[in-house]
Design an enzyme around this catalytic site. Structure first.
Site, short mmCIF file in Angstrom:
data_model
loop_
_atom_site.label_atom_id
_atom_site.label_comp_id
_atom_site.label_asym_id
_atom_site.label_seq_id
_atom_site.Cartn_x
_atom_site.Cartn_y
_atom_site.Cartn_z
N LYS A 23 16.64 64.53 80.41
CA LYS A 23 17.91 63.86 80.72
C LYS A 23 19.05 64.87 80.81
O LYS A 23 19.98 64.68 81.59
CB LYS A 23 18.20 62.83 79.61
CG LYS A 23 19.64 62.45 79.49
CD LYS A 23 19.91 61.69 78.21
CE LYS A 23 21.38 61.70 77.83
NZ LYS A 23 21.86 62.94 77.24
N ASN A 24 18.98 65.93 80.02
CA ASN A 24 20.09 66.88 80.01
C ASN A 24 19.95 67.98 81.06
O ASN A 24 20.74 68.93 81.07
CB ASN A 24 20.29 67.44 78.61
CG ASN A 24 20.83 66.36 77.67
OD1 ASN A 24 21.21 65.28 78.12
ND2 ASN A 24 20.85 66.64 76.37
N ARG A 97 28.98 61.18 81.30
CA ARG A 97 29.89 62.33 81.33
C ARG A 97 29.58 63.27 82.49
O ARG A 97 30.25 64.28 82.69
CB ARG A 97 29.75 63.12 80.02
CG ARG A 97 30.52 62.51 78.88
CD ARG A 97 30.27 63.26 77.60
NE ARG A 97 30.76 64.63 77.61
CZ ARG A 97 32.01 64.97 77.40
NH1 ARG A 97 32.92 64.06 77.19
NH2 ARG A 97 32.37 66.26 77.40
N CYS A 121 28.16 59.17 74.97
CA CYS A 121 27.94 58.61 73.64
C CYS A 121 29.13 58.86 72.72
O CYS A 121 29.73 59.93 72.76
CB CYS A 121 26.70 59.25 73.03
SG CYS A 121 25.20 58.54 73.67
N ASP A 311 20.70 66.92 68.93
CA ASP A 311 20.05 65.67 69.38
C ASP A 311 18.76 65.37 68.61
O ASP A 311 18.23 64.26 68.69
CB ASP A 311 19.74 65.75 70.88
CG ASP A 311 21.00 65.91 71.70
OD1 ASP A 311 22.06 65.44 71.26
OD2 ASP A 311 20.94 66.52 72.77
N VAL A 333 27.67 70.68 65.44
CA VAL A 333 27.96 70.60 66.89
C VAL A 333 28.94 69.47 67.20
O VAL A 333 29.91 69.65 67.94
CB VAL A 333 26.66 70.46 67.70
CG1 VAL A 333 26.97 70.36 69.20
CG2 VAL A 333 25.74 71.63 67.43
N1 EPU Z 1 33.68 70.40 73.53
C1 EPU Z 1 35.04 70.53 73.55
N2 EPU Z 1 35.66 70.57 74.77
C2 EPU Z 1 34.98 70.47 75.95
C3 EPU Z 1 33.55 70.35 75.91
C4 EPU Z 1 32.94 70.32 74.67
O1 EPU Z 1 35.70 70.61 72.51
O2 EPU Z 1 35.58 70.52 77.03
C5 EPU Z 1 32.99 70.33 72.21
C6 EPU Z 1 32.32 68.96 72.00
O3 EPU Z 1 33.23 67.99 71.56
C7 EPU Z 1 31.24 69.30 71.00
C8 EPU Z 1 30.85 70.74 71.39
O4 EPU Z 1 31.92 71.25 72.17
O5 EPU Z 1 31.79 69.30 69.72
C9 EPU Z 1 29.57 70.85 72.15
O6 EPU Z 1 29.61 70.03 73.30
P1 EPU Z 1 28.81 70.39 74.63
O7 EPU Z 1 29.79 70.64 75.72
O8 EPU Z 1 27.84 71.47 74.31
O9 EPU Z 1 28.05 69.04 74.90
P2 EPU Z 1 27.88 68.27 76.29
O10 EPU Z 1 27.65 69.21 77.39
O11 EPU Z 1 28.94 67.26 76.42
C10 EPU Z 1 25.28 68.14 76.16
C11 EPU Z 1 24.28 67.03 76.09
C12 EPU Z 1 24.32 66.39 74.73
C13 EPU Z 1 24.01 67.44 73.69
C14 EPU Z 1 25.01 68.60 73.81
C15 EPU Z 1 24.74 69.73 72.86
C16 EPU Z 1 24.23 66.28 78.37
C17 EPU Z 1 24.52 65.21 79.36
N3 EPU Z 1 24.60 66.05 77.11
O12 EPU Z 1 26.55 67.51 75.96
O13 EPU Z 1 23.30 65.41 74.71
O14 EPU Z 1 24.09 66.89 72.40
O15 EPU Z 1 25.00 69.11 75.15
O16 EPU Z 1 23.50 70.30 73.10
O17 EPU Z 1 23.65 67.30 78.70
C18 EPU Z 1 22.21 63.49 73.98
O18 EPU Z 1 21.30 63.83 74.74
O19 EPU Z 1 22.12 62.54 73.15
C19 EPU Z 1 23.46 64.23 74.02
C20 EPU Z 1 24.58 63.83 73.44
#
Ligand code: EPU
Length: 446
Positions: A23-24, A97, A121, A311, A333
């Site tokens: 999914k990611n 997102r 989420c 996750d 995280v």
């Molecule tokens: N963050 C910021 N500002 C931003 C972006 C992120 O402060 O502009 C913070 C977030 O709030 C969080 C941290 O940085 O505290 C890490 O966020 P990250 O950007 O790494 O997460 P993401 O890209 O939004 C993806 C996965 C998540 C997974 C995380 C961490 C997707 C669609 N989602 O999210 O997956 O937990 O990376 O590995 O790829 C899930 O599968 O259940 C899920 C939430």
């Protein structure tokens, strides 16, 4: 549509499930197709809500998306890419997102992007400040408009030297998807290096991009004027695999997860072994089982790759409610990923959540009122309860708690789980779970 699962717990889950593309990764590889000047083919695509959302968004932007009726492979042709109306984008973005990652490719393809206010989420604030700062550093103009953000780049995107304040997965992907066709060289310092990111880099390399990953979280991208298409098999979903592994432990079951990949799950497998879980690693998947006897408590901290993935945390916490002794989990995280424990406590789990950092990884959430450390005492007898699913992984965790509990649970809000778990009710039925599934228009028993 509202759906309810009525689960009669206490049945060990046994049998075989198959996990497909991550999914990611899959939605992001779909977005990458927009950067090409010829069609791309993506294989191993799961039937999940996030794929549907991205399919709609790409179609709105003129990309032809054709799904093979037998294999489910997607052919994505971007040659007629065009601007879409902001109302239509908003209507199709749902609670995903992913739209933020369309920015770079859309600017390269049509000169502008509109991104609706984002969902995802509810596991923290989940801001997009890193993404917007990254885009600005490439020379994009970011404007807040009603209902979302408009992004343009009158002079095109220019390579830049960018440092991320935290190794964010999404912001790293934003850089990759923007830099590959930007003018000049981009150096990204403090990048995330999750396997899904490496797979996205593999996709982009197939398209003609030039990307180097260095050992110190630096990624260097040499922009190229044009990219072609790709033919790629998505890496398998290690987060879904870890969820089924936890389900096997919690229900005292035995599940062969076809498609689980040892290489991408090494940190999880070490932890699984320490807790006392059984495993048998094969070429085509991994068998996860409860070997009988006691499970061991753990001290655990989530972290970016190669650390213990956030996750994996929620399903494993359910397993820790069954371990003999006190476990400590420090979530570094997301600031708010323990909300799901409230339902577990109602089911009989013994869990306290704390604001303090109960661990040694430098964490952004200490002394800031975030309940981001958990102390879990086990083993606890879980009993069935009414549960409304809060988020994707939390929801799956509630399911496996209900499947292990004595008595009946009524679980609502399960449509969220379809965002990331392909045909999960079919899989549960195949593993012998005892449940009824009702939607507004149908009722199914397993
Ligand atoms: N963050 C910021 N500002 C931003 C972006 C992120 O402060 O502009 C913070 C977030 O709030 C969080 C941290 O940085 O505290 C890490 O966020 P990250 O950007 O790494 O997460 P993401 O890209 O939004 C993806 C996965 C998540 C997974 C995380 C961490 C997707 C669609 N989602 O999210 O997956 O937990 O990376 O590995 O790829 C899930 O599968 O259940 C899920 C939430």
């Amino acid at each position: 549509m509202s759906s309810v699962l009525t689960i009669r717990g206490g049945v060990p889950l046994t049998g075989r499930v198959s996990v497909r593309g991550a999914k990611n990764l899959v939605p992001k590889a779909m977005v990458a197709a927009l950067l090409g000047n010829e069609p791309s083919i993506l294989r191993n695509v799961p039937e999940i809500k996030d794929v549907e959302v991205v399919t709609s968004l790409l179609q709105l932007h003129g990309v032809t998306v054709v799904k093979d009726a037998v294999t489910g492979d997607l052919t994505l042709d971007p040659k007629a890419a065009k601007t879409a109306s902001s109302a239509a984008i908003d209507a199709h973005a749902g609670d995903s997102r992913i739209p933020i990652l369309l920015c770079g490719p859309l600017i390269h393809a049509i000169g502008e992007a509109f991104i609706p206010d984002l969902g995802g989420c509810k596991i923290g604030d989940r801001p997009i400040d890193y993404h917007l700062n990254v885009l600005r550093q490439f020379g994009a103009v970011v404007e807040k408009r009603p209902g979302g953000i408009h992004i343009s780049a009158p002079k095109g995107l220019q390579g830049a030297k960018i440092t991320l304040p935290y190794p964010s997965v999404g912001a790293t992907e934003q850089v990759l998807l923007s830099a590959t066709r930007a003018e000049g060289i981009t150096e990204l310092i403090g990048a995330a290096t999750e396997p899904e990111i490496v797979d996205l880099i593999a996709v982009l390399q197939k398209m003609g991009a030039i990307i180097n990953i260095q050992t110190d979280r630096t990624i260097r991208i040499e922009g190229v004027r044009e990219l072609g298409g790709y033919n790629h098999k998505a890496l398998s979903d290690r987060n879904e695999a870890a969820s089924w592994a936890s389900a096997a432990l919690v229900t005292k079951g035995d599940i062969f997860v076809e498609g689980a990949s040892q290489r991408d799950m090494m940190t999880f497998l070490n932890t699984y072994r320490k807790i006392g879980g059984g495993m048998d690693i094969q070429e085509d998947g991994i068998r996860f089982f409860h070997p009988g006897g006691k499970l061991n408590p753990l001290v655990l901290e989530t972290d970016v790759h190669p650390g213990f993935m956030t996750d994996w945390q929620q399903p494993l916490v359910v397993a820790l409610t069954q371990a003999e002794g006190v476990s400590i989990v420090h979530e570094t995280v997301y600031e708010n990923r323990f909300g799901f424990t409230e339902a577990l406590i109602r089911m009989g789990a013994n869990i306290q959540v704390h604001r303090e950092c109960l661990g040694s990884i430098p964490c952004r959430f200490g002394q800031r009122n975030f309940l981001h450390s958990a102390v879990i005492s086990g083993p606890a007898q879980l009993t069935g309860a009414d549960i409304d699913v809060p988020d994707l992984r939390g929801g799956f965790s509630h399911l496996i708690a209900a499947l292990a509990a004595t008595g009946t649970s009524r679980v609502t809000g399960i449509d969220i789980i379809n965002r990331g778990y392909e045909r999960f009710t079919d899989k549960l039925a195949g593993l012998g779970a005892d449940f009824d599934f009702t939607t507004d228009d149908a009722s199914v028993s397993a």
